[in-house]
Motif scaffolding. Structure first.
Motif, PDB file in Angstrom:
ATOM      1  N   THR A  66       7.547 -52.372  62.881  1.00 15.41           N
ATOM      2  CA  THR A  66       7.412 -50.912  62.744  1.00 15.41           C
ATOM      3  C   THR A  66       8.754 -50.186  62.761  1.00 15.41           C
ATOM      4  OG1 THR A  66       7.099 -50.690  65.124  1.00 15.41           O
ATOM      5  CG2 THR A  66       5.114 -50.917  63.772  1.00 15.41           C
ATOM      6  N   VAL A  67       9.810 -50.877  63.161  1.00 18.97           N
ATOM      7  CA  VAL A  67      11.145 -50.260  63.170  1.00 18.97           C
ATOM      8  C   VAL A  67      12.052 -51.007  62.189  1.00 18.97           C
ATOM      9  CG1 VAL A  67      10.942 -49.380  65.526  1.00 18.97           C
ATOM     10  CG2 VAL A  67      11.921 -51.638  65.159  1.00 18.97           C
ATOM     11  N   ASP A  68      13.155 -50.370  61.792  1.00 22.54           N
ATOM     12  CA  ASP A  68      14.042 -51.009  60.821  1.00 22.54           C
ATOM     13  C   ASP A  68      14.930 -52.064  61.483  1.00 22.54           C
ATOM     14  OD1 ASP A  68      16.147 -49.668  62.088  1.00 22.54           O
ATOM     15  OD2 ASP A  68      16.414 -48.217  60.488  1.00 22.54           O
ATOM     16  N   ARG A  69      15.650 -52.798  60.663  1.00 23.71           N
ATOM     17  CA  ARG A  69      16.467 -53.913  61.152  1.00 23.71           C
ATOM     18  C   ARG A  69      17.580 -53.457  62.090  1.00 23.71           C
ATOM     19  NH1 ARG A  69      16.735 -58.622  56.559  1.00 23.71           N
ATOM     20  NH2 ARG A  69      14.522 -58.556  56.056  1.00 23.71           N
ATOM     21  N   TYR A  70      18.111 -52.259  61.862  1.00 26.98           N
ATOM     22  CA  TYR A  70      19.145 -51.750  62.762  1.00 26.98           C
ATOM     23  C   TYR A  70      18.580 -51.581  64.175  1.00 26.98           C
ATOM     24  CZ  TYR A  70      22.023 -50.807  58.661  1.00 26.98           C
ATOM     25  OH  TYR A  70      22.772 -50.942  57.510  1.00 26.98           O
ATOM     26  N   LYS A 125      22.590 -56.368  62.589  1.00 29.26           N
ATOM     27  CA  LYS A 125      21.691 -56.299  61.444  1.00 29.26           C
ATOM     28  C   LYS A 125      22.055 -57.388  60.442  1.00 29.26           C
ATOM     29  CE  LYS A 125      20.452 -54.103  57.306  1.00 29.26           C
ATOM     30  NZ  LYS A 125      20.791 -54.792  56.066  1.00 29.26           N
ATOM     31  N   HIS A 126      23.352 -57.702  60.331  1.00 30.65           N
ATOM     32  CA  HIS A 126      23.799 -58.748  59.406  1.00 30.65           C
ATOM     33  C   HIS A 126      23.293 -60.127  59.843  1.00 30.65           C
ATOM     34  CE1 HIS A 126      26.204 -55.915  57.168  1.00 30.65           C
ATOM     35  NE2 HIS A 126      26.746 -55.495  58.295  1.00 30.65           N
ATOM     36  N   MET A 127      23.195 -60.338  61.162  1.00 29.23           N
ATOM     37  CA  MET A 127      22.638 -61.596  61.659  1.00 29.23           C
ATOM     38  C   MET A 127      21.165 -61.692  61.271  1.00 29.23           C
ATOM     39  SD  MET A 127      24.446 -61.610  65.399  1.00 29.23           S
ATOM     40  CE  MET A 127      23.792 -63.128  66.036  1.00 29.23           C
ATOM     41  N   LEU A 128      20.439 -60.597  61.424  1.00 30.06           N
ATOM     42  CA  LEU A 128      19.029 -60.582  61.029  1.00 30.06           C
ATOM     43  C   LEU A 128      18.879 -60.875  59.536  1.00 30.06           C
ATOM     44  CD1 LEU A 128      17.751 -57.433  62.987  1.00 30.06           C
ATOM     45  CD2 LEU A 128      17.463 -59.843  63.614  1.00 30.06           C
ATOM     46  N   ASP A 129      19.768 -60.284  58.730  1.00 28.38           N
ATOM     47  CA  ASP A 129      19.732 -60.528  57.288  1.00 28.38           C
ATOM     48  C   ASP A 129      19.963 -62.003  56.976  1.00 28.38           C
ATOM     49  OD1 ASP A 129      19.312 -57.815  56.884  1.00 28.38           O
ATOM     50  OD2 ASP A 129      21.413 -57.395  56.393  1.00 28.38           O
ATOM     51  N   ALA A 130      20.926 -62.617  57.655  1.00 30.60           N
ATOM     52  CA  ALA A 130      21.221 -64.037  57.428  1.00 30.60           C
ATOM     53  C   ALA A 130      20.058 -64.908  57.883  1.00 30.60           C
ATOM     54  CB  ALA A 130      22.502 -64.438  58.162  1.00 30.60           C
ATOM     55  N   SER A 135      19.724 -70.992  54.794  1.00 28.07           N
ATOM     56  CA  SER A 135      18.988 -71.737  55.821  1.00 28.07           C
ATOM     57  C   SER A 135      19.912 -72.409  56.831  1.00 28.07           C
ATOM     58  CB  SER A 135      18.062 -72.766  55.175  1.00 28.07           C
ATOM     59  OG  SER A 135      18.803 -73.690  54.411  1.00 28.07           O
ATOM     60  N   ASP A 136      21.209 -72.479  56.520  1.00 25.74           N
ATOM     61  CA  ASP A 136      22.165 -72.991  57.506  1.00 25.74           C
ATOM     62  C   ASP A 136      22.456 -71.944  58.584  1.00 25.74           C
ATOM     63  OD1 ASP A 136      23.367 -71.500  55.433  1.00 25.74           O
ATOM     64  OD2 ASP A 136      25.355 -72.305  55.911  1.00 25.74           O
ATOM     65  N   HIS A 137      21.915 -70.755  58.430  1.00 22.58           N
ATOM     66  CA  HIS A 137      22.061 -69.675  59.411  1.00 22.58           C
ATOM     67  C   HIS A 137      20.691 -69.305  59.995  1.00 22.58           C
ATOM     68  CE1 HIS A 137      25.946 -69.212  57.406  1.00 22.58           C
ATOM     69  NE2 HIS A 137      26.349 -68.623  58.507  1.00 22.58           N
ATOM     70  N   ASN A 138      19.895 -70.300  60.352  1.00 20.76           N
ATOM     71  CA  ASN A 138      18.584 -70.035  60.961  1.00 20.76           C
ATOM     72  C   ASN A 138      18.732 -69.374  62.318  1.00 20.76           C
ATOM     73  OD1 ASN A 138      16.395 -72.751  59.923  1.00 20.76           O
ATOM     74  ND2 ASN A 138      16.532 -70.697  59.165  1.00 20.76           N
ATOM     75  N   ILE A 139      17.709 -68.620  62.666  1.00 24.32           N
ATOM     76  CA  ILE A 139      17.666 -67.973  63.972  1.00 24.32           C
ATOM     77  C   ILE A 139      17.657 -69.054  65.062  1.00 24.32           C
ATOM     78  CG2 ILE A 139      15.141 -67.834  63.915  1.00 24.32           C
ATOM     79  CD1 ILE A 139      15.379 -65.190  65.495  1.00 24.32           C
ATOM     80  N   PRO A 140      18.459 -68.888  66.104  1.00 24.76           N
ATOM     81  CA  PRO A 140      18.398 -69.846  67.210  1.00 24.76           C
ATOM     82  C   PRO A 140      17.032 -69.773  67.891  1.00 24.76           C
ATOM     83  CG  PRO A 140      20.391 -68.514  67.344  1.00 24.76           C
ATOM     84  CD  PRO A 140      19.522 -67.908  66.283  1.00 24.76           C
TER      85      PRO A 140
END
Length: 145
Positions: free
Chosen positions: A44-48, A64-69, A76-81
């Motif tokens: 319901t809220v934006d990425r920022y 926000k750039h981490m979320l984008d990656a 896929s080499d930058h998956n969420i931990p």
């Protein structure tokens, strides 16, 4: 009128089974990225704001750039931990990762009232089994009703 099979609705009587990956098919990196994207899109809220809340709650910088990656299947080499997933679900009010992981392991998750109803049903079955066992014991003791 012709009936159309609904492939999206789960059969509540179907017993879930774990997904057994074939050799070479167990890399879920792109699925994880796509799932992050779905969670963020449905939020319901934006990425920022998601990044700000995750930073606030974790005490670490999440941008926000981490979320984008994390949400890009091409990266896929930058998956969420893994340790960030519960926080992402909390901030976005989602259970998508939990449901996905439990599905892979052959289970189903119940939340809130549904979980209480399942526990109630389980205890009801236990009570009925106990009553049946006690009735059988009475019969064996010769105290039939």
């Amino acid at each position: 009128m012709r009936r159309v099979k609904d492939d999206l609705t789960l059969d509540i009587f179907e017993v879930p089974v774990p997904v057994v990956p074939a050799p070479g098919s167990g890399n879920y990196a792109s699925q994880v990225s796509e799932l992050v994207g779905i969670v963020l899109k449905d939020c319901t809220v934006d990425r920022y704001e998601v990044a700000a809340q995750m930073s606030r709650y974790s005490g670490d910088d999440v941008s926000k750039h981490m979320l984008d990656a994390w949400s890009s299947p091409a990266r896929s080499d930058h998956n969420i931990p893994f340790y960030r997933i519960p926080l992402l679900e909390e901030v976005c009010q989602s259970h998508a990762f939990t449901d996905w992981l439990v599905h892979l392991r052959g289970g189903r998750v119940a939340y809130g009232r549904e979980a209480l109803a399942a526990e109630y049903g389980k205890r009801q079955q236990m009570m009925e089994k106990l009553k049946s066992d006690m009735k059988e014991l009475k019969r064996l003791m010769g105290e039939d009703e």
